[in-house]
Design an enzyme around this catalytic site. Structure first.
Site, mmCIF file in Angstrom:
data_model
loop_
_atom_site.group_PDB
_atom_site.id
_atom_site.type_symbol
_atom_site.label_atom_id
_atom_site.label_comp_id
_atom_site.label_asym_id
_atom_site.label_seq_id
_atom_site.Cartn_x
_atom_site.Cartn_y
_atom_site.Cartn_z
ATOM 1 C CG ASP A 45 -2.351 -0.507 0.992
ATOM 2 O OD1 ASP A 45 -2.906 -0.783 -0.263
ATOM 3 O OD2 ASP A 45 -2.859 -1.044 2.102
ATOM 4 N NE ARG A 75 -0.947 1.845 4.012
ATOM 5 C CZ ARG A 75 -1.494 2.825 3.367
ATOM 6 N NH1 ARG A 75 -2.702 3.151 3.509
ATOM 7 N NH2 ARG A 75 -0.549 3.986 2.858
ATOM 8 C CG HIS A 91 -7.950 7.342 4.558
ATOM 9 N ND1 HIS A 91 -7.377 6.483 3.814
ATOM 10 C CD2 HIS A 91 -7.582 7.422 5.768
ATOM 11 C CE1 HIS A 91 -6.375 5.782 4.695
ATOM 12 N NE2 HIS A 91 -6.400 6.307 5.699
ATOM 13 C CB CYS A 104 -5.082 7.569 -2.032
ATOM 14 S SG CYS A 104 -6.566 7.150 -1.594
HETATM 15 N N1 ARG Z 1 -5.214 0.204 1.310
HETATM 16 C C1 ARG Z 1 -5.132 1.451 1.570
HETATM 17 C C2 ARG Z 1 -5.632 1.490 3.103
HETATM 18 O O1 ARG Z 1 -6.607 1.061 3.239
HETATM 19 C C3 ARG Z 1 -5.617 2.465 0.921
HETATM 20 C C4 ARG Z 1 -5.157 3.983 1.244
HETATM 21 C C5 ARG Z 1 -5.823 4.972 0.643
HETATM 22 N N2 ARG Z 1 -5.186 6.214 0.730
HETATM 23 C C6 ARG Z 1 -5.920 7.408 0.950
HETATM 24 N N3 ARG Z 1 -5.516 8.429 1.168
HETATM 25 N N4 ARG Z 1 -7.392 7.140 1.255
HETATM 26 O O2 ARG Z 1 -4.958 2.036 4.129
#
Ligand code: ARG
Length: 270
Positions: free
Chosen positions: A67, A92, A167, A261
């Protein structure tokens, strides 16, 4: 006629992009991912930014951090000062130090890592002199006070309620220093009232716009780069004098991310 301001962005090539865990409803590890296609779509985004006159810097992707392409989550950078992310999910966590090191070595001295969960520009969006901050799924509500103290900009706390829009940057986009677009159902009733009070002229996105991640867009004040499926939103932007630039980032949407993102804005000291 709207005027564009040149931007300084940080991006991360999706060399190791994949969906191997699920930390939001979009992620299905059972579905195949075409990493080469993700790279091609991302390269197109980078070309568009450069074509618009923006500066794009790159952080090296790390094998095992699928990610990491979502650079917006690496931190928040305002007036040359960086508040580095602290991720909620174990998968992450290691991205935080990678972004911290990059910022430290590239002109942002003394980056501070957030003390509580804070997923950077995923949940923090600067509009003029006000910092909109999301909570409900990722960033800890206590991170809002920490960010206000660190940056010295008033933070407006907004609560997200729909797990598909986990988010802030999946439900709200900043178009210029006073204009935003957002999807009201993603917010709690109180937060909807706050947004209406602060931005009575906001662009309101439809269900369809939101579902294709239309709000996960970047704007330079004139050109708005957004997912190409957000037809109604593009039309509304055009009617307001913005120039929508539609792109296909479908492969990255499999991880629940799109244009914004992939983009961390580096705002230097004035
Ligand atoms: N797979 C990532 C997560 O769930 C996607 C992040 C998306 N980033 C964002 N700025 N909305 O953390």
């Amino acid at each position: 006629m709207r005027t564009a301001r040149r931007r300084h962005y940080l991006m991360c090539r999706p060399t190791y992009f994949d969906v191997v865990y699920s930390i939001n409803p979009w992620m299905d590890p059972g579905k195949p991912v075409d990493t080469a296609l993700a790279v091609a779509q991302w390269e197109r985004l980078r070309e568009v930014y450069e074509g618009l006159g923006h500066t794009v810097e790159l952080i090296d992707p790390v094998d095992g951090l699928p990610d990491m392409v979502f650079a917006a989550n690496g931190g928040t950078v305002i007036d040359g000062r960086a508040l580095v992310a602290r991720f909620r999910d174990a998968e992450r966590i290691a991205e935080g130090p990678a972004y911290r090191d990059w910022l430290h070595n590239n002109g942002f001295p003394g980056p501070k890592t957030a003390g509580v969960v804070n997923e950077g520009e995923g949940d923090y969006l600067l509009v003029g002199n006000m910092l909109l901050a999301g909570t409900g799924f990722r960033s800890d509500p206590r991170s809002h006070a920490e960010a206000q103290e660190f940056f010295g900009y008033p933070v407006i706390s907004l609560t997200l309620v729909d797990p598909n829009y986990y988010h802030l940057d999946t439900a709200l986009s900043v178009l210029d220093d006073e204009t935003i677009a957002y999807y009201p159902p993603a917010f709690s009733p109180g937060s909807q009232a706050v947004l209406l009070r602060l931005f009575p002229d906001a662009v309101i996105a439809t269900d369809d716009d939101a579902r294709v991640f239309g709000l996960n867009a970047t704007s330079d004040g004139r050109n708005v780069v957004l997912p190409e499926g957000a037809m109604d939103l593009a039309e509304q932007l055009r009617a307001r004098g913005f120039v929508p630039v539609g792109l296909d980032l479908s492969e990255l949407l499999k991880a629940g991310g799109s244009i914004k993102c992939c983009t961390l804005e580096l705002r230097s000291a004035a």
